[in-house]
Design a protein around this motif. Structure first.
Motif, PDB file in Angstrom:
ATOM      1  N   SER A  17       2.762 -28.046   9.460  1.00  0.00           N
ATOM      2  CA  SER A  17       2.982 -26.630   9.373  1.00  0.00           C
ATOM      3  C   SER A  17       4.063 -26.155  10.375  1.00  0.00           C
ATOM      4  O   SER A  17       4.967 -25.331  10.259  1.00  0.00           O
ATOM      5  N   ILE A  18       3.975 -26.694  11.702  1.00  0.00           N
ATOM      6  CA  ILE A  18       4.748 -26.208  12.784  1.00  0.00           C
ATOM      7  C   ILE A  18       6.083 -26.979  12.616  1.00  0.00           C
ATOM      8  O   ILE A  18       7.298 -26.204  12.639  1.00  0.00           O
ATOM      9  N   ASN A  19       6.363 -28.076  12.176  1.00  0.00           N
ATOM     10  CA  ASN A  19       7.526 -28.804  11.842  1.00  0.00           C
ATOM     11  C   ASN A  19       8.075 -27.899  10.562  1.00  0.00           C
ATOM     12  O   ASN A  19       9.630 -27.942  10.597  1.00  0.00           O
ATOM     13  N   VAL A  20       7.404 -27.660   9.637  1.00  0.00           N
ATOM     14  CA  VAL A  20       8.149 -26.790   8.581  1.00  0.00           C
ATOM     15  C   VAL A  20       8.905 -25.445   9.176  1.00  0.00           C
ATOM     16  O   VAL A  20       9.826 -25.281   8.839  1.00  0.00           O
ATOM     17  N   GLN A  21       8.081 -24.898   9.985  1.00  0.00           N
ATOM     18  CA  GLN A  21       8.644 -23.776  10.651  1.00  0.00           C
ATOM     19  C   GLN A  21      10.125 -23.714  11.402  1.00  0.00           C
ATOM     20  O   GLN A  21      10.824 -23.169  11.188  1.00  0.00           O
ATOM     21  N   LYS A  22       9.781 -25.097  12.102  1.00  0.00           N
ATOM     22  CA  LYS A  22      11.022 -25.226  12.898  1.00  0.00           C
ATOM     23  C   LYS A  22      11.987 -25.569  12.117  1.00  0.00           C
ATOM     24  O   LYS A  22      13.457 -25.400  12.581  1.00  0.00           O
ATOM     25  N   LYS A  23      12.105 -26.288  11.001  1.00  0.00           N
ATOM     26  CA  LYS A  23      13.093 -26.395   9.918  1.00  0.00           C
ATOM     27  C   LYS A  23      13.516 -25.327   9.346  1.00  0.00           C
ATOM     28  O   LYS A  23      14.567 -25.279   8.552  1.00  0.00           O
ATOM     29  N   GLY A  24      12.808 -24.044   9.405  1.00  0.00           N
ATOM     30  CA  GLY A  24      13.099 -23.037   8.754  1.00  0.00           C
ATOM     31  C   GLY A  24      12.849 -22.993   7.517  1.00  0.00           C
ATOM     32  O   GLY A  24      13.339 -22.118   6.490  1.00  0.00           O
ATOM     33  N   ARG A  25      12.014 -23.899   6.845  1.00  0.00           N
ATOM     34  CA  ARG A  25      11.527 -23.794   5.307  1.00  0.00           C
ATOM     35  C   ARG A  25      10.376 -22.622   5.209  1.00  0.00           C
ATOM     36  O   ARG A  25       9.347 -22.764   5.924  1.00  0.00           O
ATOM     37  N   LEU A  26      10.756 -21.632   4.401  1.00  0.00           N
ATOM     38  CA  LEU A  26       9.742 -20.964   4.126  1.00  0.00           C
ATOM     39  C   LEU A  26       8.820 -21.216   2.792  1.00  0.00           C
ATOM     40  O   LEU A  26       9.588 -21.866   1.734  1.00  0.00           O
ATOM     41  N   GLU A  27       7.831 -21.058   2.739  1.00  0.00           N
ATOM     42  CA  GLU A  27       6.934 -21.655   1.496  1.00  0.00           C
ATOM     43  C   GLU A  27       5.845 -20.547   1.502  1.00  0.00           C
ATOM     44  O   GLU A  27       5.252 -19.960   2.308  1.00  0.00           O
ATOM     45  N   PHE A  28       5.553 -20.417  -0.131  1.00  0.00           N
ATOM     46  CA  PHE A  28       4.564 -19.524  -0.399  1.00  0.00           C
ATOM     47  C   PHE A  28       3.192 -20.305  -0.031  1.00  0.00           C
ATOM     48  O   PHE A  28       3.081 -21.501  -0.193  1.00  0.00           O
ATOM     49  N   ASN A  29       2.313 -19.182   0.689  1.00  0.00           N
ATOM     50  CA  ASN A  29       0.955 -19.976   0.972  1.00  0.00           C
ATOM     51  C   ASN A  29      -0.107 -20.392  -0.164  1.00  0.00           C
ATOM     52  O   ASN A  29       0.565 -20.315  -1.666  1.00  0.00           O
ATOM     53  N   ALA A  30      -1.100 -21.046  -0.123  1.00  0.00           N
ATOM     54  CA  ALA A  30      -1.868 -21.280  -1.217  1.00  0.00           C
ATOM     55  C   ALA A  30      -2.176 -20.310  -2.295  1.00  0.00           C
ATOM     56  O   ALA A  30      -2.586 -20.632  -3.483  1.00  0.00           O
ATOM     57  N   SER A  31      -2.087 -19.057  -1.928  1.00  0.00           N
ATOM     58  CA  SER A  31      -2.500 -17.884  -2.669  1.00  0.00           C
ATOM     59  C   SER A  31      -1.275 -17.418  -3.446  1.00  0.00           C
ATOM     60  O   SER A  31      -1.287 -16.613  -4.185  1.00  0.00           O
ATOM     61  N   GLY A  32       0.007 -18.212  -3.333  1.00  0.00           N
ATOM     62  CA  GLY A  32       1.119 -17.780  -3.679  1.00  0.00           C
ATOM     63  C   GLY A  32       1.723 -16.536  -3.173  1.00  0.00           C
ATOM     64  O   GLY A  32       2.631 -15.745  -3.746  1.00  0.00           O
ATOM     65  N   GLU A  33       1.447 -16.245  -1.752  1.00  0.00           N
ATOM     66  CA  GLU A  33       1.933 -15.141  -1.225  1.00  0.00           C
ATOM     67  C   GLU A  33       2.852 -15.703   0.105  1.00  0.00           C
ATOM     68  O   GLU A  33       2.790 -16.730   0.472  1.00  0.00           O
ATOM     69  N   LEU A  34       3.646 -14.673   0.361  1.00  0.00           N
ATOM     70  CA  LEU A  34       4.619 -14.761   1.564  1.00  0.00           C
ATOM     71  C   LEU A  34       4.530 -13.223   2.174  1.00  0.00           C
ATOM     72  O   LEU A  34       5.081 -12.395   1.494  1.00  0.00           O
ATOM     73  N   LYS A  35       4.091 -13.202   3.256  1.00  0.00           N
ATOM     74  CA  LYS A  35       4.214 -11.610   3.882  1.00  0.00           C
ATOM     75  C   LYS A  35       5.560 -11.617   4.833  1.00  0.00           C
ATOM     76  O   LYS A  35       5.712 -12.389   5.940  1.00  0.00           O
ATOM     77  N   ILE A  36       6.265 -10.623   4.351  1.00  0.00           N
ATOM     78  CA  ILE A  36       7.302 -10.220   5.284  1.00  0.00           C
ATOM     79  C   ILE A  36       7.135  -8.745   6.040  1.00  0.00           C
ATOM     80  O   ILE A  36       6.850  -7.794   5.151  1.00  0.00           O
ATOM     81  N   VAL A  37       7.760  -8.783   7.164  1.00  0.00           N
ATOM     82  CA  VAL A  37       7.714  -7.454   7.696  1.00  0.00           C
ATOM     83  C   VAL A  37       9.157  -7.365   7.930  1.00  0.00           C
ATOM     84  O   VAL A  37       9.956  -8.193   8.522  1.00  0.00           O
ATOM     85  N   PHE A 142      23.665 -14.689   3.754  1.00  0.00           N
ATOM     86  CA  PHE A 142      22.938 -15.858   3.611  1.00  0.00           C
ATOM     87  C   PHE A 142      21.900 -15.735   2.585  1.00  0.00           C
ATOM     88  O   PHE A 142      21.356 -14.321   2.235  1.00  0.00           O
ATOM     89  N   VAL A 143      21.367 -16.502   1.829  1.00  0.00           N
ATOM     90  CA  VAL A 143      20.354 -16.817   1.267  1.00  0.00           C
ATOM     91  C   VAL A 143      19.206 -17.757   1.691  1.00  0.00           C
ATOM     92  O   VAL A 143      19.220 -18.772   2.164  1.00  0.00           O
ATOM     93  N   LEU A 144      17.892 -17.009   1.766  1.00  0.00           N
ATOM     94  CA  LEU A 144      16.638 -17.914   1.945  1.00  0.00           C
ATOM     95  C   LEU A 144      15.864 -18.196   1.027  1.00  0.00           C
ATOM     96  O   LEU A 144      15.347 -17.310   0.381  1.00  0.00           O
ATOM     97  N   PRO A 145      15.844 -19.423   0.689  1.00  0.00           N
ATOM     98  CA  PRO A 145      14.816 -19.964  -0.531  1.00  0.00           C
ATOM     99  C   PRO A 145      13.636 -19.923   0.007  1.00  0.00           C
ATOM    100  O   PRO A 145      13.199 -20.302   1.267  1.00  0.00           O
ATOM    101  N   VAL A 146      12.550 -19.500  -0.953  1.00  0.00           N
ATOM    102  CA  VAL A 146      11.112 -19.671  -0.499  1.00  0.00           C
ATOM    103  C   VAL A 146      10.529 -20.744  -1.414  1.00  0.00           C
ATOM    104  O   VAL A 146      10.974 -20.605  -2.797  1.00  0.00           O
ATOM    105  N   TYR A 147       9.920 -21.679  -0.943  1.00  0.00           N
ATOM    106  CA  TYR A 147       9.517 -22.855  -1.919  1.00  0.00           C
ATOM    107  C   TYR A 147       8.002 -22.345  -2.360  1.00  0.00           C
ATOM    108  O   TYR A 147       7.061 -21.846  -1.715  1.00  0.00           O
ATOM    109  N   GLY A 148       7.721 -23.060  -3.575  1.00  0.00           N
ATOM    110  CA  GLY A 148       6.274 -22.888  -4.112  1.00  0.00           C
ATOM    111  C   GLY A 148       5.567 -24.339  -3.962  1.00  0.00           C
ATOM    112  O   GLY A 148       6.021 -25.134  -3.074  1.00  0.00           O
ATOM    113  N   LYS A 149       4.353 -24.113  -4.731  1.00  0.00           N
ATOM    114  CA  LYS A 149       3.546 -25.271  -4.277  1.00  0.00           C
ATOM    115  C   LYS A 149       3.946 -26.696  -4.816  1.00  0.00           C
ATOM    116  O   LYS A 149       3.972 -27.861  -4.234  1.00  0.00           O
TER     117      LYS A 149
END
Length: 173
Positions: A17-37, A142-149
């Protein structure tokens, strides 16, 4: 023995999970959500001591909301030597471990560092997802992709620099 393997799996999952964040890969969580502030129009000026409460407000909101991504948009830093203020914001995000992106407004060029150099500076900050698309006019496009399950792109977040002041005045303000 089962407890040992369970703990080992948790540690590996946390590391992934930490490695994914460092690479900047955004993913929906298990519930299919992504919280943005989103924070916008902060107009931080360290030299003039303007809007310094922003730093505390950002920390409080991040602690309360625990977002997956922070978007900081338009007129972020309006004082000279913007690197210091941008670094101070980045330190808050880094401490919280939350990736972020920044998109300029028209006032983000009103200091002693050209817009291009400010964009290059923030792209190098830890956990910053900015990667300017130089085929489009502006420096925070730029465009930020968000990845699904399934590991495929499930959504796109479009980030667009509003650029400086209009050069089409008086016809277009």
């Amino acid at each position: 023995m089962k407890k040992f393997y369970f703990i080992l799996i948790l540690i590996l999952a946390a590391g992934f999970s930490i490695n994914v964040q460092k690479k900047g890969r955004l993913e929906f969580n298990a519930s299919g959500e992504l919280k943005i502030v989103q924070f916008t129009d902060t107009h931080i000026s360290l030299a003039e001591k303007k809007n310094l409460e922003v730093f505390e407000t950002v920390q409080k909101v991040l602690a309360a909301e625990k977002p997956d991504l922070v978007m900081v948009t338009g007129d972020i830093v309006t004082g000279d030597n913007p690197q210091e203020a941008f670094s101070k914001l980045a330190a808050i995000f880094e401490k919280s471990g939350i990736p972020y992106a920044m998109v300029f407004g028209n006032h983000d060029s009103e200091h002693n560092l050209p817009r291009k150099e400010v964009a290059a500076f923030i792209e190098k900050l830890s956990l910053c997802l900015n990667k300017t698309d130089h085929s489009i006019e502006g420096f925070t496009n730029f465009v930020l992709p968000v990845y699904g399950k399934n590991g495929k792109k499930a959504a796109l977040i479009y980030c667009m620099d509003s650029n400086e002041y209009s050069t089409l005045e008086p016809n277009v303000g």
